[in-house]
Design an enzyme around this catalytic site. Structure first.
Site, PDB file in Angstrom:
ATOM      1  N   ASP A  57       0.836  -1.201   0.000  1.00 15.58           N
ATOM      2  CA  ASP A  57       0.000   0.000   0.000  1.00 15.58           C
ATOM      3  C   ASP A  57       0.873   1.254   0.000  1.00 15.58           C
ATOM      4  OD1 ASP A  57      -2.337   1.664   0.374  1.00 15.58           O
ATOM      5  OD2 ASP A  57      -1.758   1.814   2.472  1.00 15.58           O
ATOM      6  N   GLU A 129      -1.883  -5.133  -3.728  1.00 16.07           N
ATOM      7  CA  GLU A 129      -0.977  -4.434  -2.800  1.00 16.07           C
ATOM      8  C   GLU A 129       0.061  -5.399  -2.239  1.00 16.07           C
ATOM      9  OE1 GLU A 129      -3.897  -0.881  -1.126  1.00 16.07           O
ATOM     10  OE2 GLU A 129      -3.735  -2.766  -0.005  1.00 16.07           O
TER      11      GLU A 129
END
Length: 240
Positions: A57, A129
């Site tokens: 992320d 992610e």
């Protein structure tokens, strides 16, 4: 967690898809392990992808921030923040995951498998992610940046410039054609090719009984988007 030969072959296919070969294949496997699977297989030392998701992320945010900062020197901080937010949102990341058919490679618990977890936006976005985090750990920032910006080749440049990784070509085409005609837009499957695990759909977009665009995708939704994109290219609404 030991990786079976069948699983290893599947991971080889994903590496070819993303054009990155892992030095540590277990890292790739972990990035694709949902918490539901890890919880059901604790005795097999299965680890979920949550830590890699946390890292990925941040890495995605950094790569996108750097790209936007360099490409759009005229934009103030507020506009850059707005565009970054639209790029790293769940729907954009899920769309990116579908482009590489990431759902096929996930390890899911029985409950998630039964309720369509492989196509759920939240799971796909988290997995992308995690995959990004795994590439970062395995190969460093430069290789991760190359993977992310190369994911859609030229398309990513156009997409990022519009502030999102997902461009709804169907909606764009509909808005363009509504100004020119009241005729209905239809999407029809021309053919399906391949086995279930690697199927390709060929789609035509039809207006007034004429094919105005054709496209191919790994599912019907993606094929529709590609057909609409070709139609927009033909009528000069977007550049290739």
């Amino acid at each position: 967690m030991k990786i079976s030969s069948q699983r290893a072959k599947l991971l080889e296919r994903l590496q070819a898809e993303i054009k990155y070969n892992f030095q540590d294949i277990k890292l790739l496997n972990t990035s694709l392990t949902h918490s539901s699977y890890a919880n059901e297989n604790k005795g097999k030392n299965s680890v979920s992808n949550e830590r890699l998701e946390f890292l990925g992320d941040t890495v995605i945010s950094l790569v996108v921030s750097d790209y936007l900062y360099k490409r759009f020197s005229e934009f103030p901080e507020g506009e850059l923040t707005k565009r970054r937010a639209s790029v790293v949102c769940e729907s954009s990341l899920a769309f990116a995951a579908r482009k590489i058919n990431l759902g096929e490679y996930l390890l899911l618990g029985k409950g998630e498998e039964a309720t369509g977890g492989r196509e759920r936006d939240s799971i796909l976005a988290d997995a992308l992610e995690a995959l990004t985090g795994a590439i970062y750990v395995d190969g460093g920032l430069k290789k991760t940046e190359k993977y992310l910006l190369g994911l859609f080749e030229q398309e990513v440049i156009y997409a990022l410039s519009k502030g999102t990784l997902f461009i709804d070509y169907k909606t764009e085409l509909q808005e363009v054609l509504q100004k020119k005609t009241k005729s209905r837009i239809e999407y029809k499957v021309e053919k399906e090719v391949g086995q279930d695990h690697n199927k390709k759909f060929y789609m035509n977009v039809i207006v007034e009984n004429k094919i105005i665009g054709s496209g191919m995708g790994r599912n019907k939704k993606e094929a529709e988007q590609m057909a609409a994109k070709q139609a927009l290219l033909k009528i000069g609404e977007i550049n290739g």
